[in-house]
Structures are given as structure tokens and as C-alpha cells.
Write a protein that holds these residues in place. Structure first.
Motif, PDB file in Angstrom:
ATOM      1  N   SER A  62      40.154  21.626  16.145  1.00  0.00           N
ATOM      2  CA  SER A  62      41.191  20.963  16.832  1.00  0.00           C
ATOM      3  C   SER A  62      40.842  19.570  17.453  1.00  0.00           C
ATOM      4  N   PRO A  63      39.444  19.409  17.672  1.00  0.00           N
ATOM      5  CA  PRO A  63      39.045  18.169  18.102  1.00  0.00           C
ATOM      6  C   PRO A  63      39.331  16.776  17.147  1.00  0.00           C
ATOM      7  N   PHE A  64      39.477  17.193  16.155  1.00  0.00           N
ATOM      8  CA  PHE A  64      39.400  15.860  14.797  1.00  0.00           C
ATOM      9  C   PHE A  64      41.071  15.963  14.267  1.00  0.00           C
ATOM     10  N   GLU A  65      41.772  16.825  14.737  1.00  0.00           N
ATOM     11  CA  GLU A  65      43.212  16.995  14.058  1.00  0.00           C
ATOM     12  C   GLU A  65      43.975  15.390  13.875  1.00  0.00           C
ATOM     13  N   LYS A  66      43.800  14.814  14.839  1.00  0.00           N
ATOM     14  CA  LYS A  66      44.932  13.725  15.192  1.00  0.00           C
ATOM     15  C   LYS A  66      44.099  12.595  14.381  1.00  0.00           C
ATOM     16  N   TYR A  67      42.888  12.741  14.155  1.00  0.00           N
ATOM     17  CA  TYR A  67      42.070  11.580  13.453  1.00  0.00           C
ATOM     18  C   TYR A  67      42.228  12.009  11.903  1.00  0.00           C
ATOM     19  N   MET A  68      42.090  13.262  11.455  1.00  0.00           N
ATOM     20  CA  MET A  68      42.025  13.484  10.341  1.00  0.00           C
ATOM     21  C   MET A  68      43.519  13.471   9.592  1.00  0.00           C
ATOM     22  N   GLY A  69      44.503  13.491  10.505  1.00  0.00           N
ATOM     23  CA  GLY A  69      45.966  13.525  10.161  1.00  0.00           C
ATOM     24  C   GLY A  69      46.300  11.952   9.676  1.00  0.00           C
ATOM     25  N   LYS A  70      45.393  11.055  10.082  1.00  0.00           N
ATOM     26  CA  LYS A  70      45.702   9.485   9.636  1.00  0.00           C
ATOM     27  C   LYS A  70      45.327   9.321   8.167  1.00  0.00           C
ATOM     28  N   ILE A  71      44.431  10.281   7.535  1.00  0.00           N
ATOM     29  CA  ILE A  71      44.298  10.148   6.186  1.00  0.00           C
ATOM     30  C   ILE A  71      45.229  10.796   5.397  1.00  0.00           C
ATOM     31  N   SER A  72      45.860  10.142   4.475  1.00  0.00           N
ATOM     32  CA  SER A  72      46.917  10.699   3.655  1.00  0.00           C
ATOM     33  C   SER A  72      45.965  11.226   2.506  1.00  0.00           C
ATOM     34  N   GLU A 104      36.702   7.043   9.167  1.00  0.00           N
ATOM     35  CA  GLU A 104      37.321   7.280   7.856  1.00  0.00           C
ATOM     36  C   GLU A 104      36.150   8.374   7.015  1.00  0.00           C
ATOM     37  N   VAL A 105      35.125   7.968   6.933  1.00  0.00           N
ATOM     38  CA  VAL A 105      34.057   8.648   6.197  1.00  0.00           C
ATOM     39  C   VAL A 105      33.764  10.000   6.658  1.00  0.00           C
ATOM     40  N   THR A 106      33.680  10.085   8.094  1.00  0.00           N
ATOM     41  CA  THR A 106      33.460  11.297   8.718  1.00  0.00           C
ATOM     42  C   THR A 106      34.548  12.273   8.690  1.00  0.00           C
ATOM     43  N   CYS A 107      35.743  11.622   8.768  1.00  0.00           N
ATOM     44  CA  CYS A 107      37.089  12.513   8.676  1.00  0.00           C
ATOM     45  C   CYS A 107      37.038  12.870   7.186  1.00  0.00           C
ATOM     46  N   PHE A 108      36.762  12.279   6.391  1.00  0.00           N
ATOM     47  CA  PHE A 108      36.747  12.731   4.910  1.00  0.00           C
ATOM     48  C   PHE A 108      36.053  13.910   4.736  1.00  0.00           C
ATOM     49  N   ILE A 113      35.282  19.934   4.324  1.00  0.00           N
ATOM     50  CA  ILE A 113      34.931  21.141   5.104  1.00  0.00           C
ATOM     51  C   ILE A 113      36.004  22.011   5.189  1.00  0.00           C
ATOM     52  N   GLN A 114      37.060  21.478   6.059  1.00  0.00           N
ATOM     53  CA  GLN A 114      38.544  22.449   6.138  1.00  0.00           C
ATOM     54  C   GLN A 114      38.905  22.934   4.719  1.00  0.00           C
ATOM     55  N   LYS A 115      38.797  22.212   3.573  1.00  0.00           N
ATOM     56  CA  LYS A 115      39.302  22.842   2.447  1.00  0.00           C
ATOM     57  C   LYS A 115      38.752  23.751   1.735  1.00  0.00           C
ATOM     58  N   SER A 130      31.715  14.346  16.808  1.00  0.00           N
ATOM     59  CA  SER A 130      31.468  13.511  15.753  1.00  0.00           C
ATOM     60  C   SER A 130      32.132  12.257  15.469  1.00  0.00           C
ATOM     61  N   ILE A 131      33.704  12.403  15.746  1.00  0.00           N
ATOM     62  CA  ILE A 131      34.595  11.238  15.285  1.00  0.00           C
ATOM     63  C   ILE A 131      34.284  10.305  16.639  1.00  0.00           C
ATOM     64  N   GLU A 132      34.161  10.815  17.811  1.00  0.00           N
ATOM     65  CA  GLU A 132      33.788   9.937  18.669  1.00  0.00           C
ATOM     66  C   GLU A 132      32.434   8.840  18.550  1.00  0.00           C
ATOM     67  N   ILE A 133      31.699   9.599  17.985  1.00  0.00           N
ATOM     68  CA  ILE A 133      30.374   8.795  17.630  1.00  0.00           C
ATOM     69  C   ILE A 133      30.668   7.857  16.431  1.00  0.00           C
ATOM     70  N   ALA A 134      31.412   8.264  15.456  1.00  0.00           N
ATOM     71  CA  ALA A 134      31.939   7.496  14.400  1.00  0.00           C
ATOM     72  C   ALA A 134      32.725   6.466  14.883  1.00  0.00           C
ATOM     73  N   ARG A 135      33.399   6.484  15.794  1.00  0.00           N
ATOM     74  CA  ARG A 135      34.341   5.409  16.550  1.00  0.00           C
ATOM     75  C   ARG A 135      33.494   4.385  17.087  1.00  0.00           C
ATOM     76  N   ALA A 136      32.325   4.784  17.918  1.00  0.00           N
ATOM     77  CA  ALA A 136      31.459   3.916  18.437  1.00  0.00           C
ATOM     78  C   ALA A 136      30.714   3.070  17.602  1.00  0.00           C
ATOM     79  N   LEU A 137      30.334   3.729  16.480  1.00  0.00           N
ATOM     80  CA  LEU A 137      29.580   2.903  15.338  1.00  0.00           C
ATOM     81  C   LEU A 137      30.492   2.035  14.593  1.00  0.00           C
ATOM     82  N   ASP A 138      31.801   2.168  14.358  1.00  0.00           N
ATOM     83  CA  ASP A 138      32.711   1.259  14.165  1.00  0.00           C
ATOM     84  C   ASP A 138      32.623   0.058  14.866  1.00  0.00           C
ATOM     85  N   LYS A 139      32.756   0.290  16.277  1.00  0.00           N
ATOM     86  CA  LYS A 139      32.827  -0.923  17.024  1.00  0.00           C
ATOM     87  C   LYS A 139      31.365  -1.782  16.766  1.00  0.00           C
ATOM     88  N   GLU A 140      30.514  -1.289  16.689  1.00  0.00           N
ATOM     89  CA  GLU A 140      29.120  -2.041  16.121  1.00  0.00           C
ATOM     90  C   GLU A 140      29.409  -2.578  14.779  1.00  0.00           C
TER      91      GLU A 140
END
Length: 554
Positions: A62-72, A104-108, A113-115, A130-140
């Protein structure tokens, strides 16, 4: 009884410690079951008679659903092509070239894992941050800052390695379901410092396979039964989830732990590379122990390069682990410099042929090993047959583990503070309230550890003797035969290098006719990891034996 028969019986016990955990060791030593029959019994448990209980946790996406949904689906397939054949360094090149983002890589990997993990059960818990950590790294990344050898790389931790975050540290035990660490394990802090992303906690043989006399490799109350992504084969233990998750591309790299074969065996069984370091290079602070006399964390990757990159980041002195005093001499070494394609040229290797090893070969082992030896020679190595000697196979460290478990687990529980379970006596009582769901295979080893009383001095002498006998056996055969490393298959000499505290590495060597993976294992003297990395990388690059699993899991 002739001496070789005595040695064979003892070796049977030693091999089974590494393959099945000490619980399996006791059970099968009494039954005197032969190797292939022993493996068949494990497969029966893991697939035909798989235990399913109400204790198993469900992964929370559930913490990742909105981010994972971005990946078609289309983008997922693109990422699959980009990532599955890439090593850690190549993934990071993709970050630099803006081929994909860290998010994107984290979501992948979360989507994979979900699959797939509902069939494999390699993971107990996901890191909700994990996604929030990834987003912070994207800013860097947007600022051009790619700091750390693990920058943006998802890492799974065996669920006995503590993290100071929203995740738990359970050893797969229902009794520790709500238990959290009061701080990051030292090696976790090093992963964070290197900007790796802790993706979650990997399943394991419960209590690192120190729980019952008749356990199933890869089973824990909280994680269920881990399966081998290559098919209905023994998944190995105890770092089963750490190995199988990497093999199935659910994470690029992972961290496991070993007391005797728990890194090497599952890595061999899942066709991945596992590095079991010398005792004292990696801190054990805030890692749920069996016995600190032999415990160490280790690293797993699909390649020698990836496993080495992670290992390189984890080496270091920790004031909270006195064993790592020696690490001061090694923490500034860049072990990736030993990734040499021609590393086998001129290297002298000893193939261990003691009767206690050869007598334990499974079907096809000899044929596979003959091909390995020829490959090594073709790559420039010299290979000669050597024997470690009877004494090396007469080491009994059961008392060390029983004493260590009782004292070291109690100390860990005391160190982490607030927790309903304070001692292993509490664990025993808790499990007895619902053995069917909390201890499906029993808890005989835990009860034995609780009941046994050894003095610290008795165990200290036994540890020192075990280290002396096993270490001298390895060093003597290396010196007397003018060789640099030892060669065997899978975990066949884990009962020798483990009590010595010596390093080992396993590399995919091929597959049995059934498709079951098998790895070679190289062993060196203490703190000689560079020799293992050179030899393993050269063999890997010169043979390319590893292939991806087809992911058909019934």
C-alpha cells in the motif's frame, strides 16, 4: 571400525550442519541418510508437504501503489530489458545517463516482488520508506550528485539484521514479530552511508536454522516456505531468501549471514555468488546471532563483481564488535581491484579429495567437478588433489552453538531494550502456546540450548581448539602443497572453514541434468579474500556458467 569409515560418518554430520542447519545435522546424523536421499527429504518438505500456517505475514504494498501505478506495462518491459542484464555499476550508469530514475528502478523491483514473490516467499517485510528514500536520491541525482558505490541500488537484508526504521527484526520467528532494533546494525549504517536503498527483509530458515531437529530449509513462521526459482529443488538455508531473491531478480544484491554453510549452500543452490568473509571483517552488532564464535554477515549477487562491491562497502571496524579489531587493517582495501579476468593464470589450486568429501558426492558431482577442473586449467590455473586430513573432519562445534545461542541471543534481546520477549526461555514458552502455527517443526534445539549449562571457560577452550585445529589444517595443506586456495563443491567443507573463521566464496558452476544449480566453492586462509575474488571472477568470466531461471514455479 576403520578410520576412513569414522571420518566418513563425521563428515556426513559436518556436511549436514551446513546444508540443513544444526537441527538437520542431529536428525540426519542419527538416521545416517545418504546425500541424495537427504536432499529428496528436503524437497518433499519444501514442495509436497509444504507447511502453511496462520503466522505467515502478507507483504504490504500500500505505501507504494501510487508510485508503482506510474509504470505502465510497456515501461515495465523496457526496464526489465535494461535492468536484468545489468550489474550494479551499469545500473548506476543508467542513473547518470537519465535512462531511468532511482524511483523507477525501486518501483520496478517492487513490481517484480508483487508479481513473483507470492510463489517464492523470499521476502518477509518491505521497507515502507523505500520509495521516499529513492525520491530523495533522485533530487541528488538532479544536482549531479552520485555519492556512494551503492547509490540508488536496492538491497535486501536477511531478517536477522537490525534496522532502526519502521521494519522489524524477527529471525522469522512469531515470537519476535513485533520486535524492532534500537539502532541500525553497523553494516546497515554503512549501506545507508553508501546511499544504498534498504528494500526490505528477506526470509530465512527460522532462527538461522537453529530451531529444530527436523527443519525445512527456507521455512520460517513469519515468512512461510521459500522456494527455489529454478524449480522444485532444495532452496538451501539459512540465507534462503537472500539467495533466491537475487536469483529471481527481485533485488540486485542482498546481505545474508552464515554460521556454517548458511551463505554458501543457498547461494550454490540458487545459482548466485555468495561471499562468506573471514570472521572479523564485517560487524555482527545488532544481528540476531546463533553464536558469535562463528557468525558473520556476507554478501550475495548475481555476479562476483556485484557481491564484491557490496562486500567492499561493508568491511570495517566497529567498536561494538571486538572481533572486528582486525578490520582496521583491511577496511581501506578496495577489493574490487582484484576483479581480474586473468586472475587464474599461474594460480595454484588444491582440489579437496578427502574420503569424507568424495564419499559425500551426489549423483553428477564427479562429472561436473571434472569439467570445473578442466576449465580452471584452460584458464591458466594449476590444480592438484590435496587432503585436509582426518583431524579437520573431527571437529564438533555443537556445544559452542548451543552455548552461544543461549547467551548471545539473550544478550541481543537485552541490548535492543523494549520488547515483550526478553530471553529464549520466553521464546520457548511463547511457542508452546501454539506449536502448530509458531513452531511447526518443533523447537528442540532452542529447548536444548536453554537446558544446557556450560561454563564460559569450557566453551572458550572449545572455540580456541576448533579454530586451531581447523585453521591449521587449512593453512598446512596450503603451505605443504604450495597452493593458494582450496576447491570443492557447494558447502562440502563448511564444517572446516566455518569454525576456523576463514573465508569462502561460491560461484555458479552449472546445473545437474534436472536443472538444479550447483556452485564451486573456493576457500582461502584468513583475511585472504583477495585470492578468492581473483579466482572466482576469473572462473566466472571465463566460463559464464550462470543462466537466468525461467521463473516457472508451480
Amino acid at each position: 571400525m576403520k578410520i576412513w569409515k569414522k571420518v566418513l560418518i563425521v563428515m556426513l554430520a559436518i556436511i549436514l550442519i551446513g546444508a540443513l542447519g544444526v537441527g538437520g545435522f542431529i536428525y540426519y546424523k542419527l538416521k545416517a541418510i545418504m546425500p541424495d536421499t537427504q536432499i529428496e527429504a528436503q524437497v518433499q518438505k519444501q514442495y509436497i508437504e509444504e507447511v502453511k500456517t496462520s503466522s505467515k505475514k502478507t507483504l504490504d504494498f500500500s505505501p507504494f501503489e501510487k508510485y508503482m501505478g506510474k509504470i505502465s506495462d510497456e515501461r515495465y518491459k523496457e526496464l526489465e530489458k535494461l535492468l536484468l542484464d545489468s550489474d550494479v555499476a551499469q545500473i548506476q550508469e543508467g542513473f547518470e545517463n537519465k535512462v531511468y530514475s532511482v524511483e523507477e528502478v525501486t518501483c520496478f523491483y517492487l513490481k517484480r516482488i508483487q508479481k513473483y514473490d507470492n510463489k517464492l516467499n523470499t521476502i518477509i517485510e518491505l521497507n515502507p520508506d523505500s520509495i521516499e528514500i529513492a525520491r530523495a536520491l533522485d533530487k541528488e541525482l538532479d544536482k549531479g550528485n552520485i555519492n556512494g558505490k551503492l547509490f540508488g541500488i536496492p538491497v535486501l537484508l536477511k531478517d536477522n539484521i537490525g534496522t532502526k526504521d519502521k521494519m522489524h527484526n524477527t529471525a522469522g520467528a512469531k515470537a519476535l514479530e513485533n520486535s524492532k532494533s534500537d539502532k541500525d546494525a553497523f553494516i546497515v549504517s554503512k549501506i545507508r552511508k553508501s546511499n544504498g536503498i534498504i528494500l526490505g527483509k528477506a526470509n530465512l530458515s527460522e532462527w538461522a536454522n537453529f530451531m529444530s531437529f527436523d527443519s525445512s530449509n527456507g521455512y520460517s513462521a513469519l515468512g512461510g516456505q521459500t522456494h527455489n526459482p529454478y524449480g522444485k529443488f532444495d532452496v538451501g538455508g539459512s540465507s534462503s531468501g537472500s539467495a533466491a531473491s537475487v536469483a529471481a531478480n527481485l533485488t540486485p544484491i542482498s546481505v545474508g549471514s552464515e554460521t556454517a554453510g548458511s551463505m554458501i549452500y543457498p547461494s550454490s543452490q540458487n545459482s548466485v555468488v555468495g561471499i562468506k568473509p573471514s570472521l572479523g571483517l564485517l560487524s555482527r552488532d545488532r544481528i540476531i546471532p546463533i553464536a558469535e564464535a562463528q557468525d558473520t554477515a556476507g554478501t550475495i549477487g548475481k555476479s562476483v563483481k556485484d557481491a564484491t562491491i557490496l562486500f567492499n562497502e561493508l568491511v570495517g571496524y566497529d567498536i561494538n564488535d571486538v572481533e572486528t579489531e582486525k578490520a582496521k587493517e583491511y577496511e581501506n582495501i578496495d577489493y574490487t581491484k582484484f576483479l581480474e579476468k586473468d586472475g587464474l593464470k599461474g594460480m595454484k589450486i588444491g582440489l579437496v579429495v578427502d574420503e569424507g568429501v568424495v564419499g559425500r558426492y551426489r549423483n553428477e558431482d564427479k562429472e561436473i567437478l571434472d569439467k570445473v577442473v578442466q576449465d580452471l586449467k584452460n584458464l591458466g590455473a594449476e590444480v592438484k588433489e590435496v587432503e585436509l586430513g582426518d583431524e579437520a573432519f573431527n571437529i564438533n562445534y555443537m556445544n559452542v552453538l548451543l552455548h552461544g545461542y543461549k547467551n548471545d541471543v539473550n544478550q541481543y534481546l537485552k541490548n535492543i531494550g523494549s520488547n515483550d520477549i526478553k530471553t529464549i526461555e520466553d521464546v520457548v514458552k511463547f511457542n508452546k502456546e501454539d506449536l502448530e502455527n509458531r513452531a511447526a517443526y518443533g523447537q528442540g534445539l532452542i529447548e536444548m540450548a536453554q537446558e544446557k549449562n556450560f561454563t564460559d571457560e569450557e566453551i572458550k577452550k572449545e572455540i580456541e581448539n576448533n579454530r586451531k585445529v581447523s585453521g591449521e589444517a587449512i593453512d598446512k595443506v596450503l603451505k605443504d602443497n604450495d597452493i593458494e586456495v582450496l576447491l570443492t563443491l557447494s558447502n562440502y567443507i563448511s564444517g572446516v572453514y566455518a569454525p576456523a573463521g576463514y573465508p569462502a566464496i561460491t560461484v555458479p558452476a552449472g546445473y545437474r541434468e534436472s536443472g538444479e544449480p550447483l556452485g564451486i566453492t573456493l576457500v582461502a586462509s584468513k583475511f585472504e579474500e583477495e585470492k578468492l575474488i581473483k579466482a572466482a571472477y576469473s572462473y566466472e568470466q571465463g566460463t559464464k556458467k550462470r543462466k537466468e531461471p525461467d521463473m516457472i514455479v508451480e
